[in-house]
Design a protein around this motif. Sequence first.
Motif, mmCIF file in Angstrom:
data_model
loop_
_atom_site.group_PDB
_atom_site.id
_atom_site.type_symbol
_atom_site.label_atom_id
_atom_site.label_comp_id
_atom_site.label_asym_id
_atom_site.label_seq_id
_atom_site.Cartn_x
_atom_site.Cartn_y
_atom_site.Cartn_z
ATOM 1 N N ASP A 149 0.848 -1.190 0.000
ATOM 2 C CA ASP A 149 0.000 0.000 0.000
ATOM 3 C C ASP A 149 0.879 1.233 0.000
ATOM 4 O O ASP A 149 1.926 1.262 0.665
ATOM 5 C CB ASP A 149 -0.885 0.002 1.253
ATOM 6 N N SER A 195 -2.192 -1.133 -3.587
ATOM 7 C CA SER A 195 -3.306 -0.259 -3.203
ATOM 8 C C SER A 195 -2.760 1.093 -2.759
ATOM 9 O O SER A 195 -1.545 1.292 -2.658
ATOM 10 C CB SER A 195 -4.128 -0.896 -2.078
ATOM 11 N N ILE A 219 -4.424 -0.619 -9.680
ATOM 12 C CA ILE A 219 -4.476 -0.984 -8.267
ATOM 13 C C ILE A 219 -5.683 -1.882 -7.994
ATOM 14 O O ILE A 219 -6.637 -1.897 -8.774
ATOM 15 C CB ILE A 219 -4.541 0.268 -7.364
ATOM 16 N N GLY A 221 -7.078 -1.841 -4.694
ATOM 17 C CA GLY A 221 -7.836 -1.247 -3.601
ATOM 18 C C GLY A 221 -7.474 0.201 -3.359
ATOM 19 O O GLY A 221 -6.335 0.627 -3.623
#
Length: 472
Positions: A149, A195, A219, A221
């Motif tokens: 992330d 993400s 991506i 998320g």
Amino acid sequence: MTSVTEETTAPVLAAAAAAAAGLTQKRVPIPPRGVDYRGKIVLAPMVRSGELPSRLLALHYGADLVWGPETIDRAMIGTTRRVNPRNHCIEWTRVPTNNVKKELFDESVIYRIDPVREAGRHIFQIGTSDPARAVECAKLVAADVSGIDVNAGCPKPFSTHAGMGAALLRTPEKLVSILEALVAEIKPAFDIGISVKIRLLETTAETEALVRRLCATGITGLTIHCRTTPMRPRERAIRGQLRMIADVCHEFGVACLVNGDVEGRDHALELMAEYGTDGAMIATCAEKNGSCFRAKADGGLATWEEAVAKYVRFAMEVENKFHNTKFMLTQMVPGKSPKYRELTPCKSYGKIIEVLGLTGDEELVEMARRTDELMKLVTLDGSSSSSSGNDKSKVEAAGDDKKKHDLTNNVAQQENLKRKREDGDEETEKQQPPPSMRINVSEAGEAATTAAATSVAEQQSSQPVAAAVAAL
């Protein structure tokens, strides 16, 4: 302990979110080793508050996924991966840059995961402002985590001053290039998803334009913290743009998670149904009590005493740095409790066990003794522990520096109380620092400056003589 099984919750919640959005959702493919964020209630990435024992506590009470604390790419690059032979945790270490710590310890632990208890549920968050460094950092951990992330939402100066965190919202081209690089090089090579976590922009149109650009990078998320960059935590989250953000994510088949004033599992499910998001992320409430991930039907919020006892056990099992453990206890133990003040002078796990009234558990007492000896912390009788692993001169050096570390720790705790008051914590508003924390500002000047100058890498180190805990 999980409140509801993933097999039953994921399809139901995803369907509920889709129905609420009025959409037949497109879904981006989830890589074989990756995880689908749909139907998940997750632990937010929090510096200091998101270290391994906090993540284990959240998972114990039913969190579906856990984000590690934001880790700066430069801090990870150059680290060495190792497996701790005592607890089998995976650790990324490096030689400390702090002179005092360099004399005392050969290595600092920059990042630590539990490959068994976090298996399939750990997301690594990078603090970065450069595509090449982001990829280099991600390659170090990608084989051991379930997702990468990118932090594009932290408003704190330690992140934004280097163009990271929320500063990336002002440079969308750079943010897009970082995500594209990770999707191109990490996703196919390690079979995990990429993400991003962002904040709201000033207008709905600006936010929509940004979300569309980010979703187009590939991506899987996107988490939206429902506050703008200048907003303080005490200001209520803004949800007016949330439905639009969820709808845009669904157009691209990207999972959308809501963050900001999410109070627990039941509240998260309500928000998901109301705004059509696919999941929810909990931060502040999880910092105070990790059992917020447990549904009311399954027992709801545990007492702070229960949560603290479990947290301390996890902390000792994974050899969590002592100053981080004590910092977390100041978040979890109510300020009005007499035990809060009693915890302030504690300098060992053994003493913490005593203060919390857990000495009746012989296994826990023995675990505290072993941990204190391993970490060179003082024992219950105030004497120094065995110097196993470090020679006597190093332990004596640690003792010579104790006053300086205590002073720095007290400064940090005062700043923590100040932050709580500024953020609107009613309980803290009424709380005055105990006498042991009241120190003269002029006496603390040098220690405060030292704490402020400590690098993020050293703040995230897992060695026992740690830099002061500065409130974020």
